[in-house]
Scaffold this active site. Structure first.
Site, mmCIF file in Angstrom:
data_model
loop_
_atom_site.group_PDB
_atom_site.id
_atom_site.type_symbol
_atom_site.label_atom_id
_atom_site.label_comp_id
_atom_site.label_asym_id
_atom_site.label_seq_id
_atom_site.Cartn_x
_atom_site.Cartn_y
_atom_site.Cartn_z
ATOM 1 N N SER A 119 -10.808 -0.231 2.893
ATOM 2 C CA SER A 119 -10.137 -0.037 4.321
ATOM 3 C C SER A 119 -9.659 1.223 4.417
ATOM 4 C CB SER A 119 -9.185 -1.506 3.800
ATOM 5 O OG SER A 119 -9.508 -2.413 3.504
ATOM 6 N N ARG A 132 1.173 -1.209 -0.076
ATOM 7 C CA ARG A 132 -0.332 -0.139 0.125
ATOM 8 C C ARG A 132 0.922 1.093 -0.122
ATOM 9 N NH1 ARG A 132 -2.487 -3.838 -1.245
ATOM 10 N NH2 ARG A 132 -4.319 -4.356 -0.388
ATOM 11 N N GLU A 175 -5.229 4.194 5.609
ATOM 12 C CA GLU A 175 -4.830 4.009 4.162
ATOM 13 C C GLU A 175 -5.369 4.735 3.635
ATOM 14 O OE1 GLU A 175 -5.525 -0.466 3.004
ATOM 15 O OE2 GLU A 175 -6.209 0.144 1.602
HETATM 16 C C1 LIG Z 1 -15.209 -0.028 -1.142
HETATM 17 C C2 LIG Z 1 -14.307 0.334 -2.076
HETATM 18 C C3 LIG Z 1 -13.076 -1.035 -2.001
HETATM 19 C C4 LIG Z 1 -11.810 -1.075 -2.018
HETATM 20 N N1 LIG Z 1 -11.154 -2.631 -1.836
HETATM 21 C C5 LIG Z 1 -10.108 -1.862 -2.602
HETATM 22 C C6 LIG Z 1 -8.737 -2.851 -2.686
HETATM 23 O O1 LIG Z 1 -9.571 -3.740 -2.697
HETATM 24 N N2 LIG Z 1 -7.307 -2.625 -2.342
HETATM 25 C C7 LIG Z 1 -7.093 -1.106 -2.568
HETATM 26 O O2 LIG Z 1 -5.742 -1.276 -2.595
HETATM 27 N N3 LIG Z 1 -8.157 -0.324 -2.355
HETATM 28 C C8 LIG Z 1 -9.570 -0.440 -2.322
HETATM 29 N N4 LIG Z 1 -9.948 0.293 -2.190
HETATM 30 C C9 LIG Z 1 -9.389 2.214 -1.789
HETATM 31 C C10 LIG Z 1 -9.703 3.007 -3.576
HETATM 32 O O3 LIG Z 1 -10.060 2.174 -4.704
HETATM 33 C C11 LIG Z 1 -8.082 3.135 -3.995
HETATM 34 O O4 LIG Z 1 -6.919 3.286 -3.684
HETATM 35 C C12 LIG Z 1 -7.728 3.501 -5.601
HETATM 36 O O5 LIG Z 1 -7.027 3.219 -5.907
HETATM 37 C C13 LIG Z 1 -7.708 4.451 -5.578
HETATM 38 O O6 LIG Z 1 -7.786 5.653 -6.778
HETATM 39 P P1 LIG Z 1 -8.686 6.678 -6.844
HETATM 40 O O7 LIG Z 1 -9.193 7.133 -8.207
HETATM 41 O O8 LIG Z 1 -10.196 6.774 -6.316
HETATM 42 O O9 LIG Z 1 -8.009 8.297 -5.671
HETATM 43 P P2 LIG Z 1 -8.977 9.208 -4.738
HETATM 44 O O10 LIG Z 1 -9.029 8.618 -3.497
HETATM 45 O O11 LIG Z 1 -9.279 10.625 -5.925
HETATM 46 O O12 LIG Z 1 -6.953 9.591 -4.362
HETATM 47 C C14 LIG Z 1 -6.076 8.424 -3.382
HETATM 48 C C15 LIG Z 1 -4.524 9.778 -3.946
HETATM 49 O O13 LIG Z 1 -4.736 9.754 -4.434
HETATM 50 C C16 LIG Z 1 -3.947 10.496 -5.010
HETATM 51 N N5 LIG Z 1 -4.481 10.534 -6.224
HETATM 52 C C17 LIG Z 1 -5.357 10.242 -7.409
HETATM 53 N N6 LIG Z 1 -4.854 9.723 -8.492
HETATM 54 C C18 LIG Z 1 -3.151 10.416 -9.063
HETATM 55 C C19 LIG Z 1 -3.286 11.429 -10.248
HETATM 56 N N7 LIG Z 1 -3.730 10.425 -11.642
HETATM 57 N N8 LIG Z 1 -1.975 11.392 -9.833
HETATM 58 C C20 LIG Z 1 -1.603 11.575 -8.433
HETATM 59 N N9 LIG Z 1 -2.157 11.741 -7.641
HETATM 60 C C21 LIG Z 1 -3.476 11.086 -7.305
HETATM 61 C C22 LIG Z 1 -4.680 11.995 -5.180
HETATM 62 O O14 LIG Z 1 -4.171 12.523 -4.708
HETATM 63 C C23 LIG Z 1 -5.045 10.737 -3.032
HETATM 64 O O15 LIG Z 1 -4.281 10.718 -2.497
HETATM 65 C C24 LIG Z 1 -11.312 0.636 -2.040
HETATM 66 C C25 LIG Z 1 -12.246 1.531 -1.465
HETATM 67 C C26 LIG Z 1 -13.776 1.610 -2.057
HETATM 68 C C27 LIG Z 1 -14.293 2.433 -1.937
#
Ligand SMILES: Cc1cc2nc3c(=O)[nH]c(=O)nc-3n(C[C@H](O)[C@H](O)[C@H](O)COP(=O)(O)OP(=O)(O)OC[C@H]3O[C@@H](n4cnc5c(N)ncnc54)[C@H](O)[C@@H]3O)c2cc1C
Length: 356
Positions: free
Chosen positions: A242, A166, A351
């Protein structure tokens, strides 16, 4: 290029927690060229900027954000082949599960267990997403980003991303510096679907002839049961998945915890000794613990306080059950963290990213 900058833009609907006040400025970047222009806009205004993908790992303060939200939405993609390896370059704004679904339907191996994770391709390397025995570090060939220090395009090899559990360069030492505009994945045309994880092994009969689509279906079903899908047509919990990482502690500390647990608990599947090949002989080895097990022991499954609680079938997810505020979620998280620390002397690392 003309940026469409909006003011006082509500953020709560852009996150899976559905919490948070407005951003002073907001811009959606549909092409990678406008990313650095957005950064320059923020600098001219004298405000900070923050990158938003799918908002699925983010908790935003009720006050909102006094700066510019740069919402990454570029989806330009490309595919090339070299022998048995297929390289897919995807825009950071591509929905992660759409990419997974496309790979599975093209019979490409390596990403099937990551089905159903919300968010974008650009968000995937940031916390090195993982589930059911796979993580994105296993398929990233290159991450392409804009360096916000000077606007240059930087290409990071897999090794340069410094992936671990992570964790990556992008959420640690270089947090906030690079804006990821696309990711190049290497997928294999031949292989065996990955069924390493306990939940998946239980789902399939031994030696069954399993396809990539079977694994995807199984993962989606397991996630649905846990309430950890954000896809259309499924029950959605307002959460960020998580909230905590599984902690890693020393073997000595682990022995102390074991000493205070009853026999039944000692036998359950809640800890994983970590191989520590670099350690000198005699050095303490480490054990990864299930954070969910520790929390369940302190609070019981599905614990709720007011409008915030744990997901009934996924303890690690803190859920906004009824228009809870940022403060309510943070207070609930502190209660969890303080209680687990008091009882086990284990610090739970978050996380989720907090924006305030
Ligand atoms: C129901 C649910 C289940 C999930 N299950 C998992 C799982 O099984 N495993 C897991 O690892 N995670 C899981 N997650 C967490 C999440 O889905 C991941 O962390 C995902 O990769 C976040 O991506 P996002 O585009 O939504 O990022 P955001 O939430 O929009 O951003 C998260 C972080 O990343 C940065 N960021 C986003 N995009 C960029 C970019 N293009 N360039 C630079 N920085 C960026 C943001 O600034 C922020 O700091 C889950 C979340 C939910 C709601």
């Amino acid at each position: 290029m003309n940026l469409n900058i909006l003011e006082n833009y509500p953020l709560s609907e852009l996150t899976t927690f559905n919490i948070g006040g407005p951003a002073r400025f907001y811009v959606k970047t549909e092409d990678s060229g406008s990313v650095y222009e957005s950064v320059e806009f923020a600098r001219r205004q004298g405000v900070p900027f923050y990158v938003l993908g799918g908002g699925s790992n983010l908790l935003v303060s009720d006050r909102g954000y006094d700066g510019l939200i740069i919402h990454i939405a570029n989806t330009e993609s490309d595919t090339s082949t070299d022998g048995e390896t297929v390289y897919k370059t995807c825009g950071a704004g591509v929905v992660w599960d759409r990419f997974v679904s496309e790979c599975v339907s093209e019979n490409l191996f390596g990403v099937e267990c990551l089905s159903g994770i919300p968010g974008t391709v650009g968000g995937s390397p940031v916390q090195n997403i993982g589930a059911y025995g796979q993580s994105v570090e296993g398929l990233i060939d290159e991450v392409i980003a804009v360096d916000t220090a000077d606007g240059n395009i930087v290409r990071f090899s897999n090794a340069q991303c410094k992936f671990s559990y992570r964790k990556s360069l992008f959420n640690s030492e270089a947090f906030g510096r690079y804006i990821i505009t696309s990711v190049r994945f290497a997928l294999e045309r031949a292989g065996k679907p990955s069924v390493k994880y306990h939940d998946l092994e239980t789902y399939f009969q031994k030696d069954a002839d399993i396809t990539l689509q079977d694994v995807r279906t199984a993962v989606l079903k397991i996630r649905e049961h846990k309430g950890m899908l954000q896809l259309e047509g499924y029950r959605r919990f307002k959460c960020a998945g998580s909230f905590y990482k599984n902690p890693v502690i020393s073997a000595g500390h682990f022995d102390e915890i074991m000493g205070v647990l009853d026999g039944a608990a000692q036998n359950r599947n809640w800890y994983w000794p970590q191989s520590n090949p670099g350690a000198d002989s005699g050095a303490d080895s480490e054990v990864k613990l299930s954070a969910a097990f520790l929390i369940d022991n302190c609070f019981g499954k599905g614990f709720r306080k007011g409008r915030v609680g744990l997901a009934p079938n996924h303890t690690l997810a803190i859920v906004n059950y009824d228009d809870a505020t940022f403060t309510e979620v943070i207070d609930f998280a502190k209660l969890i963290e303080d209680t687990v620390y008091e009882r086990y002397k284990v610090t739970l690392d978050r996380e989720v990213q907090i924006l305030q």
